[in-house]
Design a protein around this motif. Structure first.
Motif, mmCIF file in Angstrom:
data_model
loop_
_atom_site.group_PDB
_atom_site.id
_atom_site.type_symbol
_atom_site.label_atom_id
_atom_site.label_comp_id
_atom_site.label_asym_id
_atom_site.label_seq_id
_atom_site.Cartn_x
_atom_site.Cartn_y
_atom_site.Cartn_z
ATOM 1 N N GLY A 170 -60.041 -13.602 20.772
ATOM 2 C CA GLY A 170 -61.204 -13.580 21.646
ATOM 3 C C GLY A 170 -62.279 -14.604 21.291
ATOM 4 N N LYS A 171 -61.944 -15.578 20.465
ATOM 5 C CA LYS A 171 -62.939 -16.569 20.049
ATOM 6 C C LYS A 171 -62.908 -17.843 20.888
ATOM 7 C CE LYS A 171 -63.308 -14.953 15.352
ATOM 8 N NZ LYS A 171 -63.419 -15.343 13.951
ATOM 9 N N VAL A 172 -61.771 -18.101 21.526
ATOM 10 C CA VAL A 172 -61.595 -19.317 22.324
ATOM 11 C C VAL A 172 -61.031 -18.933 23.682
ATOM 12 C CG1 VAL A 172 -60.164 -21.417 22.477
ATOM 13 C CG2 VAL A 172 -61.318 -20.862 20.350
ATOM 14 N N ARG A 173 -61.378 -19.720 24.680
ATOM 15 C CA ARG A 173 -60.813 -19.488 26.007
ATOM 16 C C ARG A 173 -60.217 -20.778 26.535
ATOM 17 N NH1 ARG A 173 -65.361 -19.839 30.393
ATOM 18 N NH2 ARG A 173 -66.769 -21.285 29.372
ATOM 19 N N CYS A 174 -59.292 -20.645 27.452
ATOM 20 C CA CYS A 174 -58.625 -21.777 28.067
ATOM 21 C C CYS A 174 -59.325 -22.081 29.386
ATOM 22 C CB CYS A 174 -57.152 -21.449 28.304
ATOM 23 S SG CYS A 174 -56.232 -22.795 29.057
ATOM 24 N N LEU A 175 -59.723 -23.320 29.557
ATOM 25 C CA LEU A 175 -60.346 -23.764 30.805
ATOM 26 C C LEU A 175 -59.346 -24.634 31.539
ATOM 27 C CD1 LEU A 175 -63.731 -24.993 29.284
ATOM 28 C CD2 LEU A 175 -63.258 -22.750 30.277
ATOM 29 N N ARG A 176 -59.154 -24.361 32.816
ATOM 30 C CA ARG A 176 -58.233 -25.171 33.605
ATOM 31 C C ARG A 176 -58.999 -25.838 34.731
ATOM 32 N NH1 ARG A 176 -52.915 -21.434 34.232
ATOM 33 N NH2 ARG A 176 -52.337 -21.522 32.043
ATOM 34 N N SER A 177 -58.793 -27.127 34.854
ATOM 35 C CA SER A 177 -59.445 -27.884 35.906
ATOM 36 C C SER A 177 -58.581 -29.093 36.234
ATOM 37 C CB SER A 177 -60.833 -28.344 35.447
ATOM 38 O OG SER A 177 -61.448 -29.116 36.428
ATOM 39 N N SER A 178 -58.293 -29.268 37.494
ATOM 40 C CA SER A 178 -57.490 -30.409 37.954
ATOM 41 C C SER A 178 -56.166 -30.526 37.205
ATOM 42 C CB SER A 178 -58.290 -31.709 37.801
ATOM 43 O OG SER A 178 -59.488 -31.627 38.516
ATOM 44 N N GLY A 179 -55.537 -29.384 36.963
ATOM 45 C CA GLY A 179 -54.243 -29.368 36.291
ATOM 46 C C GLY A 179 -54.301 -29.646 34.798
ATOM 47 N N ARG A 180 -55.480 -29.657 34.249
ATOM 48 C CA ARG A 180 -55.665 -29.953 32.819
ATOM 49 C C ARG A 180 -56.171 -28.721 32.095
ATOM 50 N NH1 ARG A 180 -60.107 -34.041 30.621
ATOM 51 N NH2 ARG A 180 -59.552 -33.956 28.438
ATOM 52 N N GLU A 181 -55.601 -28.439 30.930
ATOM 53 C CA GLU A 181 -56.045 -27.316 30.101
ATOM 54 C C GLU A 181 -56.892 -27.829 28.957
ATOM 55 O OE1 GLU A 181 -52.648 -25.186 28.707
ATOM 56 O OE2 GLU A 181 -52.223 -24.348 30.668
ATOM 57 N N ARG A 182 -58.062 -27.254 28.815
ATOM 58 C CA ARG A 182 -58.931 -27.555 27.680
ATOM 59 C C ARG A 182 -59.337 -26.236 27.055
ATOM 60 N NH1 ARG A 182 -63.372 -31.413 30.107
ATOM 61 N NH2 ARG A 182 -64.448 -30.257 28.534
ATOM 62 N N TYR A 183 -59.713 -26.291 25.800
ATOM 63 C CA TYR A 183 -60.066 -25.082 25.067
ATOM 64 C C TYR A 183 -61.520 -25.148 24.649
ATOM 65 C CZ TYR A 183 -55.085 -24.865 25.228
ATOM 66 O OH TYR A 183 -53.794 -24.848 25.700
#
Length: 83
Positions: free
Chosen positions: A50-63
């Motif tokens: 629960g310390k990090v989340r995955c962000l998705r935008s324009s087919g790209r995953e960032r943490y």
């Protein structure tokens, strides 16, 4: 194996790195110098904790670090799946 030279765990090192802003797996691997599978394992441990989340935008995953005290507005930006 979970300790790096500074005495902090890999999880602590990635948390500190993500304090500077979201990054993708390739960039995290490049910055840390760890093998990609090890970097991914640490990211997944931080997500599970629960310390990090995955962000998705324009087919790209960032943490990104989760903000303490933040409420969940949904799971669209927090889902992590296999590529």
């Amino acid at each position: 194996m979970d300790q790096i030279r500074t005495g902090m765990t890999r999880q602590e090192a990635l948390e500190k790195l993500l304090q500077h802003g979201p990054e993708d797996l390739n960039e995290l691997t490049r910055i840390t110098g760890w093998p990609e599978h090890e970097t991914q394992m640490v990211v997944l441990q931080l997500i599970a904790g629960g310390k990090v989340r995955c962000l998705r935008s324009s087919g790209r995953e960032r943490y990104a670090l989760r903000v303490e005290g933040a409420t969940r507005r949904g799971t669209a930006g927090d889902q992590h799946g296999k590529r």
